[in-house]
Design a protein around this motif. Sequence first.
Motif, PDB file in Angstrom:
ATOM      1  N   SER A   1       0.702  -1.272  -0.080  1.00 22.32           N
ATOM      2  CA  SER A   1       0.213   0.093   0.120  1.00 22.32           C
ATOM      3  C   SER A   1       1.027   1.241  -0.084  1.00 22.32           C
ATOM      4  O   SER A   1       0.483   2.457  -0.431  1.00 22.32           O
ATOM      5  N   ILE A   2       2.002   1.175   0.513  1.00 20.13           N
ATOM      6  CA  ILE A   2       2.967   2.299   0.504  1.00 20.13           C
ATOM      7  C   ILE A   2       4.057   2.194  -0.634  1.00 20.13           C
ATOM      8  O   ILE A   2       5.077   3.145  -0.771  1.00 20.13           O
ATOM      9  N   GLY A   3       3.557   1.415  -1.700  1.00 22.63           N
ATOM     10  CA  GLY A   3       4.204   1.419  -2.754  1.00 22.63           C
ATOM     11  C   GLY A   3       5.878   0.429  -3.018  1.00 22.63           C
ATOM     12  O   GLY A   3       6.388   0.797  -3.723  1.00 22.63           O
ATOM     13  N   MET A   4       6.034  -0.320  -1.777  1.00 21.84           N
ATOM     14  CA  MET A   4       7.147  -1.085  -1.903  1.00 21.84           C
ATOM     15  C   MET A   4       7.060  -2.206  -2.911  1.00 21.84           C
ATOM     16  O   MET A   4       6.111  -2.739  -2.834  1.00 21.84           O
ATOM     17  N   THR A   5       8.295  -2.468  -3.630  1.00 25.73           N
ATOM     18  CA  THR A   5       8.406  -3.496  -4.575  1.00 25.73           C
ATOM     19  C   THR A   5       8.207  -4.959  -3.774  1.00 25.73           C
ATOM     20  O   THR A   5       8.707  -4.905  -2.504  1.00 25.73           O
ATOM     21  N   PRO A   6       7.935  -6.073  -4.493  1.00 29.44           N
ATOM     22  CA  PRO A   6       7.963  -7.364  -3.747  1.00 29.44           C
ATOM     23  C   PRO A   6       9.285  -7.796  -3.224  1.00 29.44           C
ATOM     24  O   PRO A   6       9.470  -8.177  -2.232  1.00 29.44           O
ATOM     25  N   ALA A   7      10.393  -7.397  -4.185  1.00 27.15           N
ATOM     26  CA  ALA A   7      11.504  -7.549  -3.392  1.00 27.15           C
ATOM     27  C   ALA A   7      12.017  -6.673  -2.202  1.00 27.15           C
ATOM     28  O   ALA A   7      12.699  -7.155  -1.227  1.00 27.15           O
ATOM     29  N   ALA A   8      11.625  -5.395  -2.186  1.00 20.72           N
ATOM     30  CA  ALA A   8      11.964  -4.664  -1.033  1.00 20.72           C
ATOM     31  C   ALA A   8      11.025  -5.031  -0.179  1.00 20.72           C
ATOM     32  O   ALA A   8      11.587  -5.178   1.379  1.00 20.72           O
ATOM     33  N   THR A   9       9.831  -5.811  -0.032  1.00 25.47           N
ATOM     34  CA  THR A   9       8.932  -5.989   0.882  1.00 25.47           C
ATOM     35  C   THR A   9       9.437  -7.320   1.737  1.00 25.47           C
ATOM     36  O   THR A   9       9.498  -7.581   2.915  1.00 25.47           O
TER      37      THR A   9
END
Length: 292
Positions: A176-184
């Motif tokens: 919801s805050i725009g983080m990519t799957p890798a960053a998540t």
Amino acid sequence: MAGPEPLPIVRLRHWGRWVAAAIILALLVLLGIALGNAQIAWNQVPDFVFYKVMATGLLNTVVLAVLSQAVAIVLGIVIALLRRSANPVARWFAAGYIWIFRGLPVLLQILLWYNLALVFPVIDIPFLVHEQTNVLISAFTAAFLGLALNESAYMAEIVRAGLNSVDSGQTEAAKSIGMTPAATLRRVVLPQAMRVIIPPTGNDFINMLKGTSMASVIGVTELIHAANNISSNNLLVMETLLAAAVWYMVVVTVAGVGQHYLERSFGQADRGPLSRAGKALRGVPLVRSARV
């Protein structure tokens, strides 16, 4: 009128504890007496501990265990992610990988890699390698492949369990805050999953240190093979095995201490006012409030 007399205080006696302690101490004394009367040249054991071949075996044991565990962790993370993938082909591949490498005994896998030249005399990968299999798959390499691939199947399940322990709301908040799957995965999921992943991984690494002894079957000079080399010259089998046991206890103790501090480090981070995931998602409370 005088009040009632106070009841006497009777201390609770734990007879069972005393009996159990006495039995344990008696068994330890008997064990000490038995070892003292055993036909073992105890004065020779310290000398064998510091033999050059024993030092070589210790180095190979640690290097083989560290390399195998490191590769197993990387492969385990990849297989765990494939196991959770939305792609059915990836899921089935990961499930088959775990089924094969977890199902076959480690020693069998080591022997299969060691004898690979019997079925593939030459390894030929276009534009990459063209070499005799016996040259590429040495005894050390065969032990490394057998240990690493077997452990990677267990690591995949450990990592998958750790990832599943993280609430799905964390991933949704990160999206919801725009983080990519890798960053998540890197900044939100893995830091929280580590407190679940580290304890079994530490135990597996300790088991890996001891499991390297199976490499002695194919001639890798690790601790057991080094002890056998010494005893083949002086016939002091028990003394050389006890010297190897000393080094096993040393490396296992060091690994156990490292595991303890690593677990405590992640535990403190998780109990802090802001966990690592919390620092990565400072806006999560607002998102959660909106969902509620």
